[in-house]
Motif scaffolding. Structure first.
Motif, mmCIF file in Angstrom:
data_model
loop_
_atom_site.group_PDB
_atom_site.id
_atom_site.type_symbol
_atom_site.label_atom_id
_atom_site.label_comp_id
_atom_site.label_asym_id
_atom_site.label_seq_id
_atom_site.Cartn_x
_atom_site.Cartn_y
_atom_site.Cartn_z
ATOM 1 N N ILE A 22 -3.779 18.816 1.065
ATOM 2 C CA ILE A 22 -3.873 20.109 1.752
ATOM 3 C C ILE A 22 -3.666 21.188 0.705
ATOM 4 O O ILE A 22 -2.631 21.226 0.028
ATOM 5 N N THR A 23 -4.643 22.076 0.563
ATOM 6 C CA THR A 23 -4.580 23.062 -0.502
ATOM 7 C C THR A 23 -5.150 24.400 -0.037
ATOM 8 O O THR A 23 -5.597 24.541 1.103
ATOM 9 N N VAL A 24 -5.129 25.387 -0.924
ATOM 10 C CA VAL A 24 -5.532 26.744 -0.575
ATOM 11 C C VAL A 24 -7.054 26.892 -0.653
ATOM 12 O O VAL A 24 -7.728 26.156 -1.370
ATOM 13 N N ASP A 25 -7.569 27.857 0.049
ATOM 14 C CA ASP A 25 -9.001 28.124 0.035
ATOM 15 C C ASP A 25 -9.504 28.320 -1.393
ATOM 16 O O ASP A 25 -8.909 29.051 -2.187
ATOM 17 N N ALA A 44 -2.869 22.990 12.079
ATOM 18 C CA ALA A 44 -3.519 21.706 12.361
ATOM 19 C C ALA A 44 -3.220 20.684 11.268
ATOM 20 O O ALA A 44 -3.029 19.498 11.544
ATOM 21 N N ALA A 45 -3.157 21.150 10.014
ATOM 22 C CA ALA A 45 -2.853 20.235 8.911
ATOM 23 C C ALA A 45 -1.443 19.676 9.041
ATOM 24 O O ALA A 45 -1.204 18.481 8.803
ATOM 25 N N ALA A 46 -0.494 20.533 9.401
ATOM 26 C CA ALA A 46 0.886 20.068 9.580
ATOM 27 C C ALA A 46 0.970 19.032 10.692
ATOM 28 O O ALA A 46 1.681 18.014 10.572
ATOM 29 N N ALA A 47 0.239 19.269 11.782
ATOM 30 C CA ALA A 47 0.220 18.302 12.883
ATOM 31 C C ALA A 47 -0.393 16.981 12.428
ATOM 32 O O ALA A 47 0.061 15.900 12.818
ATOM 33 N N GLU A 48 -1.427 17.057 11.570
ATOM 34 C CA GLU A 48 -2.069 15.846 11.063
ATOM 35 C C GLU A 48 -1.117 15.057 10.159
ATOM 36 O O GLU A 48 -1.103 13.821 10.194
ATOM 37 N N VAL A 49 -0.342 15.761 9.349
ATOM 38 C CA VAL A 49 0.645 15.088 8.508
ATOM 39 C C VAL A 49 1.638 14.319 9.368
ATOM 40 O O VAL A 49 1.927 13.144 9.116
ATOM 41 N N ARG A 50 2.154 14.970 10.383
ATOM 42 C CA ARG A 50 3.114 14.306 11.269
ATOM 43 C C ARG A 50 2.469 13.101 11.957
ATOM 44 O O ARG A 50 3.087 12.036 12.097
ATOM 45 N N HIS A 51 1.225 13.266 12.375
ATOM 46 C CA HIS A 51 0.519 12.188 13.077
ATOM 47 C C HIS A 51 0.343 10.968 12.165
ATOM 48 O O HIS A 51 0.664 9.832 12.554
ATOM 49 N N ARG A 52 -0.172 11.191 10.951
ATOM 50 C CA ARG A 52 -0.443 10.060 10.054
ATOM 51 C C ARG A 52 0.852 9.424 9.561
ATOM 52 O O ARG A 52 0.947 8.200 9.451
ATOM 53 N N PRO A 59 0.831 -1.212 0.000
ATOM 54 C CA PRO A 59 0.000 0.000 0.000
ATOM 55 C C PRO A 59 0.862 1.258 0.000
ATOM 56 O O PRO A 59 2.008 1.257 0.459
ATOM 57 N N VAL A 60 0.284 2.327 -0.526
ATOM 58 C CA VAL A 60 0.975 3.617 -0.612
ATOM 59 C C VAL A 60 0.112 4.677 0.045
ATOM 60 O O VAL A 60 -1.102 4.745 -0.203
ATOM 61 N N TRP A 61 0.745 5.472 0.903
ATOM 62 C CA TRP A 61 0.036 6.613 1.494
ATOM 63 C C TRP A 61 0.343 7.846 0.670
ATOM 64 O O TRP A 61 1.505 8.164 0.400
ATOM 65 N N GLY A 62 -0.700 8.531 0.246
ATOM 66 C CA GLY A 62 -0.522 9.718 -0.573
ATOM 67 C C GLY A 62 -0.629 10.995 0.247
ATOM 68 O O GLY A 62 -1.484 11.123 1.126
ATOM 69 N N LEU A 63 0.254 11.950 -0.055
ATOM 70 C CA LEU A 63 0.214 13.276 0.556
ATOM 71 C C LEU A 63 0.395 14.301 -0.553
ATOM 72 O O LEU A 63 1.445 14.350 -1.198
#
Length: 403
Positions: free
Chosen positions: A69-72, A97-105, A37-41
């Motif tokens: 994660i993208t711009v409004d 929060a997005a950066a923290a989520e990246v680190r978490h996953r 499996p591959v995790w995509g970011l």
């Protein structure tokens, strides 16, 4: 075809060609799909479209917790990707929060899971991850100060890399020992890929000492940031990932494409409409005021000789902010634009001096509102010369193929 209609066709062709989704799909489809499996970011202004291309090619192997994660306002990634939106160019709490989520996953992935990174411009602001001792507000104030000072992207990102736990190769280092494959959509004139999104998957050639030199004479950079960079230059903080770092041995970085997509499509469409290429600059850089003046003079010189055709440039100019206006871009202009601005009760020179070309162009009906395009391949400057068009030519744009 009349000049304005032809210009619209040229710009539309450039934007269509800059869509990264089919390019990602083609590049991944040409590779052997991984067995594990591959995790995509996907991160950046083009994250949604790049994720769409990846899903079309590798949907069977991509994990359902892949993240974009993208711009409004930018298009979302397809399901089952999660899409998060955040602010640009100044980072906000959603980006934090997005950066923290990246680190978490990322840190919770099994060691045999591969990581597919789809990177485009804007990622620096979308993934703020300040180190201990600094805050989101420190990053916001620093970014605003450097942008207002007109610092080029290389200097800006040298600072950003050293104020982040993900930039400057640190995301790839965090993924170790998992294999990382990054596809990078370039939005920098010299194609230095470590500058795209502050290079989260690439070794960083800059140092704390260089970052400190960038901020030393820039007003409004917070004292805490100066102190942090000073301590880093003295060896108190670990440097960003460098060439030869064993944590980057399983990392593969590849350039997907960039501004040439837009330029090539613009040249082809203009030629089909009867506007042959007269001159092209693929690495447009410099202070916007000086660049605009130079291109206007160039266009007038060719027009005076009765030339019909296309002048084209791709790249990125900088602006040293001295006024309190709204800025500029995007614009459609011709030889009568200045007269229309004056007829609306505004003075073009005053607007430029105040960094408020937006208001002047809006009054003249000369704003080009594309909205977020789902791509980011930098600016495009298009000049169409047509002796049959009565008004003296002025350069258009730049059109923003970045948003």
């Amino acid at each position: 075809m009349a000049g304005w209609a032809a210009l619209a066709r040229v710009l539309e062709a450039a934007l269509t060609a800059s869509d990264p989704a089919p390019r990602v799909r083609e590049r991944l489809a040409a590779e052997r799909p991984p067995r594990a499996p591959v995790w995509g970011l996907a991160v950046g202004k083009a994250a949604g479209r790049m994720a769409a291309g990846a899903q079309a090619a590798w949907g069977d192997v991509l994990r359902p917790d892949s993240l974009a994660i993208t711009v409004d306002g930018a298009p979302p990634a397809p399901r089952p990707w999660d899409t998060w939106w955040a602010a640009h160019p100044l980072p906000d709490a959603r980006g934090l929060a997005a950066a923290a989520e990246v680190r978490h996953r990322l840190t919770r992935l099994p060691p045999d899971v591969g990581v597919l990174v789809l990177l485009s411009g804007g990622a620096s602001a979308l993934l703020p991850a300040p180190p201990p001792g600094l805050t989101l507000e420190d990053l916001r104030r620093t970014t605003a100060a450097l942008l207002a000072a007109g610092r080029p992207i290389g200097e800006l990102n040298a600072v950003r890399k050293h104020l982040s736990r993900l930039a400057g190769g640190r995301l790839a280092a965090l993924a170790h020992p998992r294999p990382v494959h990054a596809w990078i959509l370039s939005d920098v004139p010299d194609d230095a890929l470590d500058r795209v999104g502050s290079g989260p998957t690439l070794p960083d050639p800059t140092t704390y000492a260089e970052a400190l030199r960038v901020v030393v004479d820039v007003p409004d950079v917070p004292a805490a940031v100066r102190a942090y960079l000073c301590a880093g230059a003295a060896g108190a903080h670990p440097e960003t990932a460098k060439t030869g770092d064993p944590r980057l041995e399983a990392v593969r970085n590849e350039r997907l494409g960039g501004n040439e997509w837009a330029r090539e499509a613009a040249v082809a469409e203009a030629a089909a409409l009867g506007y042959p290429l007269l001159a092209e600059e693929p690495r447009l850089q410099g202070e916007a005021r000086a660049v605009g003046r130079a291109w206007a003079q160039r266009a007038r010189g060719l027009a005076a000789r009765g030339q019909r055709g296309l002048l084209l440039a791709g790249g990125e100019t900088t602006v040293t902010v001295v006024g309190s206006g709204r800025g500029g871009r995007n614009a459609w202009v011709d030889g009568a634009t200045a007269a229309r601005i004056r007829a609306a009760g505004l003075d073009p020179a005053t607007a430029l001096a105040r960094n408020d070309s937006y208001s002047a162009l809006a009054a003249a009906g000369s704003l080009l509102r594309t909205g977020p395009t789902g791509t980011q391949v930098n600016d495009l400057l298009v000049v169409l010369l047509d002796p049959a068009d009565g008004s003296p030519p002025e350069p258009t744009g730049p059109a923003d193929c970045r948003r």
